[in-house]
Write a protein that holds these residues in place. Sequence first.
Motif: not given
Lengths: 362, 79
Positions: B37-39, B42-45
């Motif tokens: 369910y991760v968009i 959308s993952f940003r470090v």
Amino acid sequence: MADMMEYKCPACGGKLEFSSTEQQMKCPFCDSVFDVATLQSYDEALAAAPESDMSWESEAGSEWEQGEADSMRVYHCQSCGGEVIADETTAASKCPYCDAPVIMTGQLAGELKPDLVIPFKLDKEAAKKALLQHMEGKPLLPKIFKSENHIDEIKGVYVPVWLFDAGVEAQIHYRATKVRRWSDQQFDYVETSTFAVRRGGNIAFEHVPVDGSAKMDDTMMEALEPYNFAEAVPFQTAYLSGYLADKYDTDAEASVARANDRIRQSTLNAFLQTVRGYDTVNTEHDSIRLEHGEAKYALYPVWLLNTSWNGTKYTFAMNGQTGKFVGDLPSNKGKAWGIFFGVTAAVTAVLYVISMLLQSGQ
Amino acid sequence: MPFWLCLVIGAVVGGIVVGIMLSQLHTVRPNNAAADYVIRDSFRVTMQDETFLGKTTNRTPRMQQQQQPPHQGGPSQHP
Ligand SMILES: [Zn+2]
Ligand SMILES: [Zn+2]
């Protein structure tokens, strides 16, 4: 050293002592040596890290309109207490959760109307076929269990689920080590370097489902995932025709904890994968904040079959959209022991014979 | 190979075979993560750093042929 406070060893957690000879903090347990200023800033960073916050806003569901509610019937199971609804053209006679007879108790009153529904894509024939396939190729399944299944009793149920959206802001502290090994003529050396590693950032989740029915097993609903949310449509009573629908009896507030746990775990996994190049990595502190959480109320399609065998209840379920089939099966204990002893004896005998042959050949 | 060792290996293999067969019967497992369910993207470090805290070195005497039993040496420091 006036404000000498207590420090814990970042490497092993032991209480550090000040070594006057080295003018540094030293761990009496693992002999690591640390610089006081580094430790101080390390501890301050830990203390300054924000606490986790996981609150939600929920405006899930809506009121039924007058015409819609009139066409729905509520059935009550006297055996398990479950309540299911069906439209007026669909006569429900048996409870999908316990297979006991249900009686109609009236019409919908004061219930929430679902926002969304994923319609059934696979029919009863597909579900029956999947159940038969599910029991194939499993040597330890008692044969008689297969033949005694009332496969025609399989029922299509719309299970209520809460869907949670969340933007996540995370800050995570790790303790990591790099290990270097070398040798000279006399000694083997192992050098362990310890690092404080930090990661911060964002990640977002949508439509994380949590079972809203107390009668439906939560673990089973999770085992049926994933559903393809792209095929969800705005709810209309027409989709219920021919199927039973359960009503939620666990509300969004009570369900959110499970969604939080799963989101948290996935967030930790995603950030941990960015911590590379170390030999060991331990998570020391994390602050995970969920923002603008929103909940929706939806119905997900499940084919459900409940049977009893030898006094135990067995439940099988198929994802009514993808066809994924799950259900724990009984095992033939006698046959399991038989196979264990058979394989053990055969392997032992073969090994022993080979070792005897090798010995006599020498 | 002595008989008891053959028996132990045999029992381990038997246990693995039966374990695999039993696990086929168990399919209702929880899903403890939400990776499905991760968009997308959308993952940003946005922050990453590393602070060196310190190091420790341990040395152990190497085995001298087969004759001498090994001595355990104490750790030494190279800060
Ligand atoms: Zn230590
Ligand atoms: Zn019931």
